[in-house]
Design a protein around this motif. Structure first.
Motif, PDB file in Angstrom:
ATOM      1  N   GLN A 118     -11.043 -32.930 -17.230  1.00 54.27           N
ATOM      2  CA  GLN A 118      -9.734 -33.321 -16.725  1.00 54.27           C
ATOM      3  C   GLN A 118      -9.798 -33.525 -15.212  1.00 54.27           C
ATOM      4  N   PRO A 119      -9.078 -34.496 -14.666  1.00 55.01           N
ATOM      5  CA  PRO A 119      -7.987 -35.263 -15.267  1.00 55.01           C
ATOM      6  C   PRO A 119      -8.419 -36.616 -15.837  1.00 55.01           C
ATOM      7  N   TRP A 120      -9.677 -36.750 -16.239  1.00 52.43           N
ATOM      8  CA  TRP A 120     -10.192 -38.069 -16.572  1.00 52.43           C
ATOM      9  C   TRP A 120     -10.151 -38.362 -18.071  1.00 52.43           C
ATOM     10  N   THR A 121      -9.630 -39.553 -18.396  1.00 54.58           N
ATOM     11  CA  THR A 121      -9.800 -40.093 -19.738  1.00 54.58           C
ATOM     12  C   THR A 121     -11.167 -40.755 -19.805  1.00 54.58           C
ATOM     13  N   ILE A 122     -11.469 -41.578 -18.797  1.00 51.34           N
ATOM     14  CA  ILE A 122     -12.810 -42.131 -18.590  1.00 51.34           C
ATOM     15  C   ILE A 122     -13.242 -41.680 -17.199  1.00 51.34           C
ATOM     16  N   GLN A 123     -14.340 -40.980 -17.144  1.00 53.57           N
ATOM     17  CA  GLN A 123     -14.775 -40.329 -15.904  1.00 53.57           C
ATOM     18  C   GLN A 123     -14.783 -41.282 -14.712  1.00 53.57           C
ATOM     19  N   ASP A 124     -13.985 -40.956 -13.698  1.00 53.37           N
ATOM     20  CA  ASP A 124     -13.895 -41.667 -12.414  1.00 53.37           C
ATOM     21  C   ASP A 124     -13.221 -43.036 -12.494  1.00 53.37           C
ATOM     22  N   TYR A 125     -12.968 -43.542 -13.701  1.00 52.62           N
ATOM     23  CA  TYR A 125     -12.383 -44.880 -13.837  1.00 52.62           C
ATOM     24  C   TYR A 125     -10.927 -44.865 -14.294  1.00 52.62           C
ATOM     25  N   LEU A 126     -10.579 -43.909 -15.151  1.00 52.21           N
ATOM     26  CA  LEU A 126      -9.229 -43.910 -15.713  1.00 52.21           C
ATOM     27  C   LEU A 126      -8.733 -42.477 -15.893  1.00 52.21           C
ATOM     28  N   TYR A 130     -17.210 -48.670  -3.980  1.00 46.79           N
ATOM     29  CA  TYR A 130     -15.755 -48.737  -4.086  1.00 46.79           C
ATOM     30  C   TYR A 130     -15.263 -48.703  -5.539  1.00 46.79           C
ATOM     31  N   PHE A 131     -15.768 -49.616  -6.351  1.00 57.56           N
ATOM     32  CA  PHE A 131     -15.206 -49.700  -7.693  1.00 57.56           C
ATOM     33  C   PHE A 131     -15.518 -48.472  -8.537  1.00 57.56           C
ATOM     34  N   ARG A 132     -16.595 -47.785  -8.288  1.00 57.67           N
ATOM     35  CA  ARG A 132     -16.934 -46.581  -9.069  1.00 57.67           C
ATOM     36  C   ARG A 132     -15.889 -45.487  -8.891  1.00 57.67           C
ATOM     37  N   TYR A 133     -15.045 -45.621  -7.839  1.00 56.95           N
ATOM     38  CA  TYR A 133     -13.975 -44.653  -7.598  1.00 56.95           C
ATOM     39  C   TYR A 133     -12.600 -45.239  -7.937  1.00 56.95           C
ATOM     40  N   PHE A 134     -12.594 -46.274  -8.751  1.00 55.85           N
ATOM     41  CA  PHE A 134     -11.352 -46.994  -9.063  1.00 55.85           C
ATOM     42  C   PHE A 134     -10.253 -46.043  -9.550  1.00 55.85           C
ATOM     43  N   GLY A 135     -10.610 -45.105 -10.423  1.00 59.84           N
ATOM     44  CA  GLY A 135      -9.608 -44.209 -10.995  1.00 59.84           C
ATOM     45  C   GLY A 135      -8.949 -43.289  -9.995  1.00 59.84           C
ATOM     46  N   TYR A 136      -9.617 -43.030  -8.875  1.00 62.53           N
ATOM     47  CA  TYR A 136      -9.060 -42.130  -7.864  1.00 62.53           C
ATOM     48  C   TYR A 136      -7.821 -42.729  -7.195  1.00 62.53           C
ATOM     49  N   ALA A 137      -7.641 -44.024  -7.314  1.00 63.10           N
ATOM     50  CA  ALA A 137      -6.470 -44.667  -6.705  1.00 63.10           C
ATOM     51  C   ALA A 137      -5.169 -44.156  -7.319  1.00 63.10           C
ATOM     52  N   PHE A 138      -5.232 -43.611  -8.529  1.00 63.90           N
ATOM     53  CA  PHE A 138      -4.034 -43.116  -9.212  1.00 63.90           C
ATOM     54  C   PHE A 138      -3.749 -41.648  -8.897  1.00 63.90           C
ATOM     55  N   ILE A 139      -4.674 -40.990  -8.186  1.00 64.23           N
ATOM     56  CA  ILE A 139      -4.532 -39.559  -7.915  1.00 64.23           C
ATOM     57  C   ILE A 139      -3.645 -39.342  -6.694  1.00 64.23           C
ATOM     58  N   LYS A 140      -2.593 -38.555  -6.874  1.00 66.62           N
ATOM     59  CA  LYS A 140      -1.672 -38.282  -5.784  1.00 66.62           C
ATOM     60  C   LYS A 140      -1.912 -36.898  -5.153  1.00 66.62           C
ATOM     61  N   ASP A 141      -2.431 -35.964  -5.929  1.00 66.33           N
ATOM     62  CA  ASP A 141      -2.687 -34.615  -5.443  1.00 66.33           C
ATOM     63  C   ASP A 141      -4.140 -34.260  -5.774  1.00 66.33           C
ATOM     64  N   VAL A 142      -4.945 -33.978  -4.770  1.00 69.76           N
ATOM     65  CA  VAL A 142      -6.373 -33.717  -4.999  1.00 69.76           C
ATOM     66  C   VAL A 142      -6.596 -32.485  -5.872  1.00 69.76           C
ATOM     67  N   ASN A 143      -5.609 -31.588  -5.913  1.00 64.62           N
ATOM     68  CA  ASN A 143      -5.760 -30.391  -6.742  1.00 64.62           C
ATOM     69  C   ASN A 143      -5.839 -30.733  -8.225  1.00 64.62           C
ATOM     70  N   THR A 144      -5.291 -31.882  -8.603  1.00 59.82           N
ATOM     71  CA  THR A 144      -5.343 -32.276 -10.015  1.00 59.82           C
ATOM     72  C   THR A 144      -6.754 -32.661 -10.434  1.00 59.82           C
ATOM     73  N   LEU A 145      -7.657 -32.825  -9.462  1.00 60.60           N
ATOM     74  CA  LEU A 145      -9.044 -33.159  -9.779  1.00 60.60           C
ATOM     75  C   LEU A 145      -9.851 -31.935 -10.221  1.00 60.60           C
ATOM     76  N   VAL A 146      -9.237 -30.765 -10.095  1.00 59.47           N
ATOM     77  CA  VAL A 146      -9.920 -29.525 -10.481  1.00 59.47           C
ATOM     78  C   VAL A 146      -9.368 -29.040 -11.820  1.00 59.47           C
ATOM     79  N   PRO A 147     -10.176 -29.059 -12.865  1.00 57.09           N
ATOM     80  CA  PRO A 147      -9.714 -28.515 -14.145  1.00 57.09           C
ATOM     81  C   PRO A 147      -9.524 -27.010 -14.051  1.00 57.09           C
ATOM     82  N   SER A 148      -8.916 -26.428 -15.054  1.00 60.35           N
ATOM     83  CA  SER A 148      -8.691 -24.983 -15.055  1.00 60.35           C
ATOM     84  C   SER A 148     -10.029 -24.248 -15.000  1.00 60.35           C
TER      85      SER A 148
END
Length: 412
Positions: free
Chosen positions: A351-359, A266-284
């Protein structure tokens, strides 16, 4: 900065030993500076040696050596500084070529080219080695970045290596990224073999990482978001228990942050709680794909370039190859381009990570006023642009003057 000034301007003002010491200190200092910058960057790409403290609501280092010697940090440092060495070798060869075209400092230029070629071959081969290792690491710790810069839309066993391609990143309403290669030349099974030493190994593509793949145990982005929300809600409940001074609840919830199952699932995916659109998880995909391939192509070009320089100088034919001398001068900007392409892959690709999977970047917001950020940005831009102009003028002037102790007989 002090020793750079001594190195540039202190030749006739300090002893030769102190000047040599200053030169070495510039080299050592710049490498140490790179080390800590790259260790910090590597931690953001692959958090290691830390534990989340719910009381302070931050990740705190528990093992300095795990941070310093994480595989990502070691590889990033070695790959980056070796690219700097290659850049310096090409710069020396380019300036030496200019002297030969002008009929000046012939002996110095040839000797410099030999040193640059040998140093460059070793450096460029090391870049190829560390780059290959870096790709394998990214495939394991940042699979989305790997899928985008390899142009891998759908994962499968025996994944091919796309050597040349023109890509796009269109997606349909179901978040399926469409395979759209206008041009594609690929080598079957090679990507799987390069990553896992198994030509049939499965490598996840962009669609697998967004939509999930139960067969290979890959969670969908939606599932990660749900798990991240659960972890975030757990933290909120802990803070609420503190406000209510509910000791029993505090102890119960805090124990979860020590529980390996909760941390891993659970906690390893903490940063995903802020994601509203899954498409933002794909960088260009185009930017990552092209930047990576530009870097790779230039890396192999540098190996060939240094070998040819060495052969031509040893055979004594370098001065007659005027077109190749011009090519050497035109090659000077290319290691800069390769380095920037590498950083584009590293930073745009995560992108979209400042800290991978956390922030994610959307949550990495400070209370600093935007005006302060803008003022700081323009101050830095002005200062560094001024320093760049000054450095180029100093180097151009010194190159034009040439070695002060050489004879006026063309370096004979």
């Amino acid at each position: 900065s002090t020793f750079i000034a001594v190195m540039f301007f202190g030749w006739n003002k300090t002893s030769k030993k102190f000047h040599l010491l200053s030169t070495w200190l510039v080299a050592v200092g710049s490498n140490l500076s790179a080390l800590w910058i790259l260790v910090a960057n590597a931690w953001m790409q692959f958090p290691a040696g830390m534990h989340f403290n719910p009381d302070t609501v931050r990740n705190e280092m528990i093992n300095f050596w795990d941070v310093l010697f994480s595989p990502v940090a070691i590889n990033k440092f070695l790959h980056t500084i070796s690219s700097g060495y290659v850049l310096s070798a090409i710069f020396v060869i380019g300036i030496s070529s200019w002297y030969l075209l002008k009929g000046r400092e012939s002996m110095l230029a040839r000797k410099s080219m030999i040193v640059g070629a040998v140093f460059g071959v070793l450096g460029s081969l090391f870049i190829v080695f560390t780059g290959d290792e870096s790709a394998r690491l990214v495939a394991k710790v940042q699979p989305m970045k790997f899928a985008t810069f390899e142009g891998l839309y759908d994962g499968h066993g025996g994944a091919p290596l796309v050597a040349v391609g023109v890509v796009s990143s269109q997606s349909d309403s179901s978040h399926n990224y469409l395979k759209n290669f206008t041009v594609r030349i690929e080598i079957p099974n090679l990507l799987s073999y390069m990553v896992y030493a198994d030509r049939n190994a499965f490598i996840a593509g962009v669609n697998d990482l967004i939509n999930g793949n139960k067969e290979h145990g890959i969670l969908s982005a939606k599932e990660k978001i749900e798990r991240g929300k659960f972890a975030r809600e757990t933290l909120k409940n802990y803070k609420l228990a503190i406000l209510k001074k509910d000791t029993a609840q505090m102890t119960l919830i805090k124990a979860k942050f020590q529980d390996k199952d909760f941390l891993d699932h659970y906690f390893r995916y903490f940063g995903y709680a802020f994601i509203k659109d899954v498409n933002t998880l794909v960088p260009s995909i185009p930017i990552s794909f092209y930047s990576f391939h530009i870097m790779v192509v230039l890396g192999f070009y540098f190996v060939l370039f240094f070998i040819l320089i060495y052969i031509f100088v040893i055979k004594g034919s370098i001065e007659r190859r005027r077109k190749f001398l011009w090519l050497s001068i035109l090659t000077i900007p290319l290691p800069y381009l390769a380095s920037e392409a590498g950083w584009v892959v590293a930073e745009m690709g995560r992108q979209p990570w400042t800290i991978q999977d956390y922030l994610p970047t959307v949550a990495a917001v400070s209370n600093i006023d935007s005006t302060s950020v803008q003022v700081t940005f323009w101050l830095f831009a002005t200062i560094f642009t001024t320093l760049l102009i000054a450095e180029i003028r100093i180097m151009a002037k010194q190159i034009k003057i040439g070695p002060k102790e050489s004879s006026n007989e063309g370096g004979k």
